[in-house]
Scaffold this active site. Structure first.
Site, PDB file in Angstrom:
ATOM      1  N   LYS A  68       0.824  -1.215   0.000  1.00 40.93           N
ATOM      2  CA  LYS A  68       0.000   0.000   0.000  1.00 40.93           C
ATOM      3  C   LYS A  68       0.859   1.267   0.000  1.00 40.93           C
ATOM      4  CE  LYS A  68      -1.872   0.912   3.841  1.00 40.93           C
ATOM      5  NZ  LYS A  68      -2.694   0.685   5.031  1.00 40.93           N
ATOM      6  N   THR A  70       3.923   1.588  -0.991  1.00 43.32           N
ATOM      7  CA  THR A  70       4.653   1.668  -2.262  1.00 43.32           C
ATOM      8  C   THR A  70       3.770   2.265  -3.346  1.00 43.32           C
ATOM      9  OG1 THR A  70       5.977  -0.264  -1.639  1.00 43.32           O
ATOM     10  CG2 THR A  70       5.923   0.321  -3.972  1.00 43.32           C
ATOM     11  N   ARG A  91       2.264   8.380   7.596  1.00 40.50           N
ATOM     12  CA  ARG A  91       2.558   8.220   9.023  1.00 40.50           C
ATOM     13  C   ARG A  91       4.043   7.950   9.244  1.00 40.50           C
ATOM     14  NH1 ARG A  91      -0.745   3.325  10.801  1.00 40.50           N
ATOM     15  NH2 ARG A  91      -0.132   2.670   8.721  1.00 40.50           N
ATOM     16  N   LYS A 102       7.803  -6.411  10.714  1.00 40.98           N
ATOM     17  CA  LYS A 102       7.387  -5.675   9.536  1.00 40.98           C
ATOM     18  C   LYS A 102       8.550  -5.086   8.736  1.00 40.98           C
ATOM     19  CE  LYS A 102       3.902  -2.198   8.312  1.00 40.98           C
ATOM     20  NZ  LYS A 102       2.968  -1.198   8.852  1.00 40.98           N
ATOM     21  N   ALA A 270      -3.416   1.296  13.114  1.00 38.48           N
ATOM     22  CA  ALA A 270      -4.850   1.251  12.821  1.00 38.48           C
ATOM     23  C   ALA A 270      -5.543   0.092  13.506  1.00 38.48           C
ATOM     24  CB  ALA A 270      -5.081   1.178  11.318  1.00 38.48           C
ATOM     25  N   PHE A 298      -3.400  -0.368   7.556  1.00 37.87           N
ATOM     26  CA  PHE A 298      -3.972  -1.695   7.350  1.00 37.87           C
ATOM     27  C   PHE A 298      -5.114  -1.657   6.327  1.00 37.87           C
ATOM     28  CE2 PHE A 298      -2.088  -2.422  11.701  1.00 37.87           C
ATOM     29  CZ  PHE A 298      -1.037  -3.190  11.238  1.00 37.87           C
ATOM     30  N   PHE A 378       3.016  -7.835  -9.754  1.00 41.04           N
ATOM     31  CA  PHE A 378       4.214  -8.664  -9.617  1.00 41.04           C
ATOM     32  C   PHE A 378       4.469  -9.361 -10.953  1.00 41.04           C
ATOM     33  CE2 PHE A 378       3.083  -7.868  -5.307  1.00 41.04           C
ATOM     34  CZ  PHE A 378       4.235  -8.004  -4.552  1.00 41.04           C
ATOM     35  N   TRP A 406       6.766  -0.468  -7.596  1.00 38.93           N
ATOM     36  CA  TRP A 406       8.036  -0.926  -7.010  1.00 38.93           C
ATOM     37  C   TRP A 406       9.155  -0.873  -8.048  1.00 38.93           C
ATOM     38  CZ3 TRP A 406      12.157  -4.097  -7.388  1.00 38.93           C
ATOM     39  CH2 TRP A 406      12.916  -4.334  -6.237  1.00 38.93           C
TER      40      TRP A 406
END
Length: 553
Positions: A68, A70, A91, A102, A270, A298, A378, A406
């Site tokens: 998200k 990215t 954030r 993470k 979140a 999230f 991807f 990406w």
């Protein structure tokens, strides 16, 4: 190349140059080195801007990843490529997840916010300031109880906890004040992670310094022996705590790899908090740019719902368009495919997993917002898989755009940017999920659980039922509800993937956060202090004698 290697190879522009792009002079920023700065407040609004707000959210997160942040960064870069002055509002990462499971939280590949290492570590010290302010308040409360305790605070009913910006399960439940009379009054308490603290929420929802102080004064720290609430203002600590946060209140200015201005400020989770960056950061971006691209933590069931029901009324601006990020493999995982098999085509699982995406789409359409689905692409995604998603979304009246953020940065996200511009120009009519003033806390929880999560029933524990009665007597019902639940599922059971129905949602207790302006409802077994996994990300991090870091992301 890894994300960190890509970030380290980038040539950043001086932060003064980034500020100039927004019309900010050298006197309107406070540099923290060459590539970071605080923005002085208030910021003058640019009257000739479009002031469009784009909210980026996603399906429920999975171990397969959604990307998200990215996509968010790529979208911001792409809008700039199309000639729309854009600012990204994100954030701040918490070091708990960075060193836990993470890793970093600044995007990835060629869609990153930099300086990546600084942002993921100490940055400008905002989270340290919040931790210090929170724990100073805790120390003042314990000292007050030990001394005269004029208000008769009951040590058994102190609800203010200390915090740390780490994942540390052993601090969830502790006993303080042991060792004799001069060591304080013994009592049971615990730690939350800084991102879940009420001060974090207050920082992110305050409109200015005066509002920050006012909100801090309203914090309920505990109850007296006759069960009357006691606030920070009554204890006389409001100014001291505000002083510790006066610099942290200012938004942080950085840049993307493509030199798009990015304001990174505030970091509530979140799942256990309200999951949105600061109102001041978003408002500042809106005042300075044509497009502000921001995110909510999230999945849309958590971050987007809280953005729309908690942050939006304070911000005074409704998103003009909403992007839901999904990946083929995350949808297949939601449909029951094994993690190890996700590089292979899994059409039956994909079709089943689309139920998760569909519920998020319908939930956001319920608010009356224009929606587009971004497939974070991807290389091993097949044409059949992409077409399956496209056909499904078109049946719901929603467009789907491939985003290759990406690998290609803004250039790989131009098609998404074009769709977002088109959606943002469409008229829309926002519909509130519940009536903040008139609905009871119980009604609000039921509305969120049944409308957004898909629950059949909501079950309140005996403790929660007593609290509902108490909060009603105290007049604490005219506030939004912030539900703390697992991010992995619509339910309060993280193993229930997809889009479950016919389930009961469980609320175990409530926490009043009057300073933040909402009531937290804790569901299931969600923890406000996370723990570390079997192999934390920290074990893969290394630094050499020259200060070069590897393994951070």
């Amino acid at each position: 190349m890894t994300d960190l290697e890509i970030a380290n190879a980038a040539e950043m522009e001086p932060i003064t140059k980034i500020a100039e792009k927004l019309g900010l002079s050298a006197d309107e920023i406070e540099p923290y080195g060459k590539y970071k700065a605080k923005i002085d407040l208030p910021v003058k609004e640019a009257p000739d801007k479009k002031h469009k707000l784009i909210l980026v959210t996603s399906i429920n997160p999975t171990p397969a990843g959604e990307g998200k942040s990215t996509v968010l960064v790529g979208l911001g870069d792409a809008l700039n490529l199309l000639g729309h002055q854009t600012v990204i509002a994100m954030r701040e990462p918490s070091m708990g997840p960075v060193f836990g499971i993470k890793g970093g939280a600044t995007g990835g590949g060629y869609s990153q916010v930099v300086p990546m290492e600084d942002i993921n570590l100490h940055f400008t010290g905002d989270l340290h300031a919040l931790t210090s302010a929170n724990n100073t308040l805790a120390a003042l409360i314990d000292n007050y109880i030990m001394r005269d305790n004029e208000l008769n605070l009951d040590p058994r009913r102190i609800i203010w906890k200390r915090v740390a910006d780490v994942n540390d399960r052993v601090l969830r439940h502790v006993v303080t004040g042991l060792g004799g009379v001069m060591q304080g009054v013994p009592r049971e308490t615990g730690f939350d992670i800084t991102a879940a603290s009420e001060l974090m929420a207050i920082l992110c929802l305050s409109k200015d310094l005066a509002d920050l102080k006012q909100r801090i004064s309203k914090i309920v720290v505990g109850y007296t022996y006759d069960q009357k609430p006691v606030t920070v203002g009554e204890l006389g600590f409001s100014d001291a705590i505000t002083i510790l946060l006066k610099d942290a209140l200012k938004p942080n200015l950085v840049q993307t790899l493509a030199h798009t201005p990015a304001i990174v400020h505030g970091g509530p989770f979140a799942n256990i908090a309200h999951g949105c960056n600061s109102v001041l950061a978003t408002k500042t971006a809106l005042q300075l740019a044509d497009y502000t691209v921001t995110e909510a933590g999230f999945g849309a069931d958590l971050g987007a719902e809280k953005f729309l029901d908690i942050k939006r009324p304070v911000l005074g601006k409704t998103p003009d368009a909403l992007v839901i990020v999904a990946t083929v493999r995350a949808l297949e995982y939601n449909g029951g495919a094994a993690l190890a098999d996700l590089k292979d085509e899994q059409l039956p699982a994909l079709k089943k997993g689309l139920a998760n995406l569909n519920r998020h789409i319908k939930n956001m359409q319920r608010y009356g917002l224009p929606v587009v689905v971004a497939i974070n692409h991807f290389t091993f995604d097949t044409e059949a898989e992409i077409k399956t998603i496209e056909d499904n979304c078109h049946e719901l009246g929603v467009n789907v755009v491939l985003a290759d953020a990406w690998a290609k940065g803004g250039e790989g996200t131009v098609d998404l940017a074009k769709e977002v511009v088109k959606l943002a120009d469409q008229p829309s009519e926002f519909h509130e999920l519940y009536n903040v003033e008139d609905d009871s806390i119980e009604d609000k929880v039921n509305t969120i659980a049944k409308t957004i999560y898909g629950a059949k029933d909501v079950e309140f524990s005996k403790k929660a039922q007593k609290q509902l009665k108490k909060f009603h007597e105290m007049g604490w019902e005219n506030m939004p509800v912030c539900i703390a639940k697992t991010q992995y599922s619509f339910t309060d059971d993280q193993t229930e993937l997809g889009a479950p129905t016919d389930f009961t949602f469980h609320i175990r207790e409530f926490v009043p956060k009057l300073g933040a302006g909402f009531v937290v409802a804790l569901s299931g077994s969600v923890m406000t202090m996370p723990g570390l996994g079997k192999k934390p990300a920290a074990v893969n991090m290394h630094i050499d004698g020259e200060g070069n870091i590897t393994g951070l992301f």
